[in-house]
Design a protein around this motif. Structure first.
Motif, mmCIF file in Angstrom:
data_model
loop_
_atom_site.group_PDB
_atom_site.id
_atom_site.type_symbol
_atom_site.label_atom_id
_atom_site.label_comp_id
_atom_site.label_asym_id
_atom_site.label_seq_id
_atom_site.Cartn_x
_atom_site.Cartn_y
_atom_site.Cartn_z
ATOM 1 N N ARG A 27 -3.466 -40.335 81.647
ATOM 2 C CA ARG A 27 -2.353 -40.311 82.937
ATOM 3 C C ARG A 27 -0.999 -40.801 82.576
ATOM 4 O O ARG A 27 -0.791 -40.875 81.455
ATOM 5 N N GLY A 28 -0.538 -41.243 83.364
ATOM 6 C CA GLY A 28 0.681 -41.928 83.319
ATOM 7 C C GLY A 28 0.631 -43.341 83.537
ATOM 8 O O GLY A 28 -0.172 -43.646 83.966
ATOM 9 N N VAL A 29 1.811 -44.188 83.120
ATOM 10 C CA VAL A 29 1.499 -45.437 83.137
ATOM 11 C C VAL A 29 1.706 -45.901 84.898
ATOM 12 O O VAL A 29 2.469 -45.346 85.621
ATOM 13 N N ALA B 174 -5.738 -37.559 76.847
ATOM 14 C CA ALA B 174 -7.161 -38.118 76.750
ATOM 15 C C ALA B 174 -7.854 -38.036 75.542
ATOM 16 O O ALA B 174 -7.771 -37.162 74.756
ATOM 17 N N VAL B 175 -8.453 -39.472 75.037
ATOM 18 C CA VAL B 175 -9.099 -39.505 73.853
ATOM 19 C C VAL B 175 -10.624 -39.137 74.494
ATOM 20 O O VAL B 175 -11.321 -39.440 75.534
ATOM 21 N N THR B 176 -11.257 -38.204 73.686
ATOM 22 C CA THR B 176 -12.425 -37.324 74.158
ATOM 23 C C THR B 176 -13.570 -37.770 73.352
ATOM 24 O O THR B 176 -14.753 -37.594 73.561
ATOM 25 N N ARG B 177 -13.215 -38.362 71.862
ATOM 26 C CA ARG B 177 -14.271 -38.540 71.198
ATOM 27 C C ARG B 177 -13.756 -39.707 69.865
ATOM 28 O O ARG B 177 -12.635 -39.517 69.602
ATOM 29 N N LEU B 178 -14.680 -40.593 69.812
ATOM 30 C CA LEU B 178 -14.183 -41.708 68.657
ATOM 31 C C LEU B 178 -15.332 -41.411 67.752
ATOM 32 O O LEU B 178 -16.537 -41.613 68.008
ATOM 33 N N GLN B 179 -14.850 -41.511 66.303
ATOM 34 C CA GLN B 179 -15.929 -41.653 65.355
ATOM 35 C C GLN B 179 -15.340 -42.533 64.210
ATOM 36 O O GLN B 179 -14.578 -42.600 64.010
ATOM 37 N N SER B 180 -16.466 -43.276 63.856
ATOM 38 C CA SER B 180 -16.013 -43.894 62.368
ATOM 39 C C SER B 180 -16.000 -43.296 61.203
ATOM 40 O O SER B 180 -16.974 -42.465 60.807
ATOM 41 N N ARG B 181 -15.037 -43.342 60.465
ATOM 42 C CA ARG B 181 -14.886 -42.557 59.402
ATOM 43 C C ARG B 181 -14.105 -43.340 58.174
ATOM 44 O O ARG B 181 -13.018 -43.769 58.315
ATOM 45 N N ASP B 182 -14.975 -43.688 57.126
ATOM 46 C CA ASP B 182 -14.398 -44.413 55.890
ATOM 47 C C ASP B 182 -13.606 -45.540 56.242
ATOM 48 O O ASP B 182 -12.430 -45.875 55.917
ATOM 49 N N ALA B 183 -14.248 -46.686 57.025
ATOM 50 C CA ALA B 183 -13.745 -47.832 57.344
ATOM 51 C C ALA B 183 -12.377 -47.481 58.292
ATOM 52 O O ALA B 183 -11.701 -48.575 58.598
ATOM 53 N N ALA C 186 -12.112 -49.844 84.779
ATOM 54 C CA ALA C 186 -12.888 -49.005 86.005
ATOM 55 C C ALA C 186 -12.863 -47.824 85.627
ATOM 56 O O ALA C 186 -13.450 -46.812 86.308
ATOM 57 N N TYR C 187 -11.936 -47.095 84.694
ATOM 58 C CA TYR C 187 -11.898 -45.724 84.485
ATOM 59 C C TYR C 187 -12.520 -45.520 83.056
ATOM 60 O O TYR C 187 -12.183 -44.203 82.489
ATOM 61 N N SER C 188 -13.255 -46.252 82.862
ATOM 62 C CA SER C 188 -14.314 -46.025 81.559
ATOM 63 C C SER C 188 -15.266 -44.715 81.862
ATOM 64 O O SER C 188 -15.790 -44.589 83.069
#
Length: 425
Positions: free
Chosen positions: A58-60, A205-214, A237-239
């Motif tokens: 969102r915004g700051v 918004a970040v929708t996905r996190l992936q580990s990729r080659d360190a 709280a917004y997790s």
């Protein structure tokens, strides 16, 4: 009569817009969330020369960091001796020492950087509404005085003189504490971070996190992919579902707040004449302060659902009139709410579920000082990977059993505790 919902807090927002920027290529640290935790960590990491990118859905200031009551309180819910019992002597003392200085971190930053943030440091009052609560204040006072803290007990006459309220049998004054304009503080933290070279992306918004080659690859809702050596998830709280189990390890509550119209001089002499913000000792506590323009700002727990009308804030108006009957007829000009995160053990939790992916969650009403003070520690951990720089240990994420039923359970507890508070003396 109920006034319309203004939909925003009473806090003055700095006029200047914080500049957005995307850092080219991979970064050393990607920070997800532009609240106190994320921006403080980004600022200190950028100062150390790390390549930092902040991204915010969102915004700051549109999350809890801009919607809270602005009370800057050192310490934690638990007293120092209890921390040692829970964590062991060494870890407990380390966390107690760190928490003792969290308010210093806020006010020192405002002073050293010359931040245009309205603030006041005349202490904070924890008001006792029963003799049992007063006994707890005596214990807290003893433990902190042994550690050299500038604190003192208040008797019934003293707390009445400082607060103007006649509903308390005594209390505790912590002179290390104070209050700020919380929205101005988070905006200035964003400005500091970007001034030191951190990138800032908003409304993405970040929708996905992936580990990729360190490295970590973060996919966004705008089709962008960001690469980082390390990631700090500062969503608290917004997790949501980004980190498996994180949201289910937290109990989130709605914090509702109201603000009156600016009070006339004769009422300012009778409502919080000492100038300190107050939190009371009720199970369903209320907290209140004066704003820089002379309004009474009061907050407390509200419904677990999102508000549907101004009537959802009536419990705060009733509390205001119970404490300050002279405010009968004073207009309520602002009503707003935000989400706060609690942990079952009332401690902040620090997790690293995979190497290079870390996060802190759980403020327990101490978010401004706690999360701002954590910034240098999190930045140092991002730079070195040495857990010795952290003020409390890394722990596994532990989802709460039957978390899907939390709203029903929390709502029932709030109703029960509110009834107990009403009859307790």
């Amino acid at each position: 009569m109920l006034s319309p919902l203004p939909g925003s807090p009473v806090w003055r927002r700095p006029a200047d817009v914080v500049s957005q920027a995307l850092i080219d290529g991979q970064v050393d640290l990607l920070v997800i969330g532009a609240g106190y935790q994320g921006l403080s960590a980004a600022y200190h990491a950028a100062r150390q020369g790390l390549k930092v990118q902040v991204i915010e859905a969102r915004g700051v200031g549109e999350g809890a960091s801009g919607l809270n009551g602005g009370q800057v309180i050192p310490g934690l819910k638990h007293n120092p001796e209890t921390l040692c019992q829970i964590l062991g002597d060494e870890a407990g003392q380390r966390l107690a020492d760190f928490s003792a200085g969290t308010a210093d971190a806020v006010f020192d930053l405002i002073r050293s950087e010359g931040l245009p943030v309205e603030h006041q440091r005349d202490g904070w009052i924890q008001a006792a509404h029963t003799r049992t609560a007063m006994q707890a204040a005596v214990q807290r006072n003893r433990e902190w005085r042994l550690r050299g803290a500038d604190v003192m007990l208040l008797n019934e006459a003293e707390i009445s003189l400082l607060t103007g309220a006649n509903d308390y049998c005594g209390g505790w004054l912590d002179r290390r504490a104070g209050m700020v304009n919380p929205l101005a503080l988070v905006v200035e933290l964003a400005r500091l971070a970007t001034r030191c070279g951190a990138g800032l992306l908003l409304d993405e918004a970040v929708t996905r996190l992936q580990s990729r080659d360190a490295l970590w690859a973060a996919s966004t809702d705008r089709g962008r992919t960001l690469l980082a050596k390390k990631v700090l998830v500062a969503t608290n709280a917004y997790s949501d579902g980004l980190i498996p189990g994180l949201a289910r390890s937290l109990v989130w509550l709605h914090s509702f707040q109201i603000a009156t119209a600016p009070l006339p001089a004769e009422l300012l002499d009778q409502v919080l004449p000492g100038g300190q913000p107050v939190s009371d000792s009720r199970r369903i506590l209320v907290y209140y302060r004066r704003s820089p323009d002379g309004r009474l700002v009061m907050g407390g727990r509200g419904p677990m659902r999102e508000p549907q009308s101004a009537a959802d804030w009536l419990h705060l108006e009733h509390a205001m009139l119970r404490l300050f009957p002279k405010l009968q007829g004073t207009p309520i000009t602002h009503r707003w709410f935000g989400r706060v995160a609690m942990t079952p053990d009332y401690l902040p939790h620090l997790h690293e579920p995979e190497p290079g992916l870390f996060m802190v969650a759980g403020c327990q009403g101490r978010g401004i000082g706690l999360m701002t003070a954590l910034g240098p520690c999190l930045a140092a951990y991002a730079a070195t990977g040495d857990a010795a720089v952290l003020p409390f240990p890394l722990t596994p994420i532990s989802p709460i059993p039957f978390h899907r039923f939390r709203r029903i359970g929390v709502a029932a507890h709030v109703a029960w505790y509110r009834m107990l508070d009403r009859f307790e003396r």
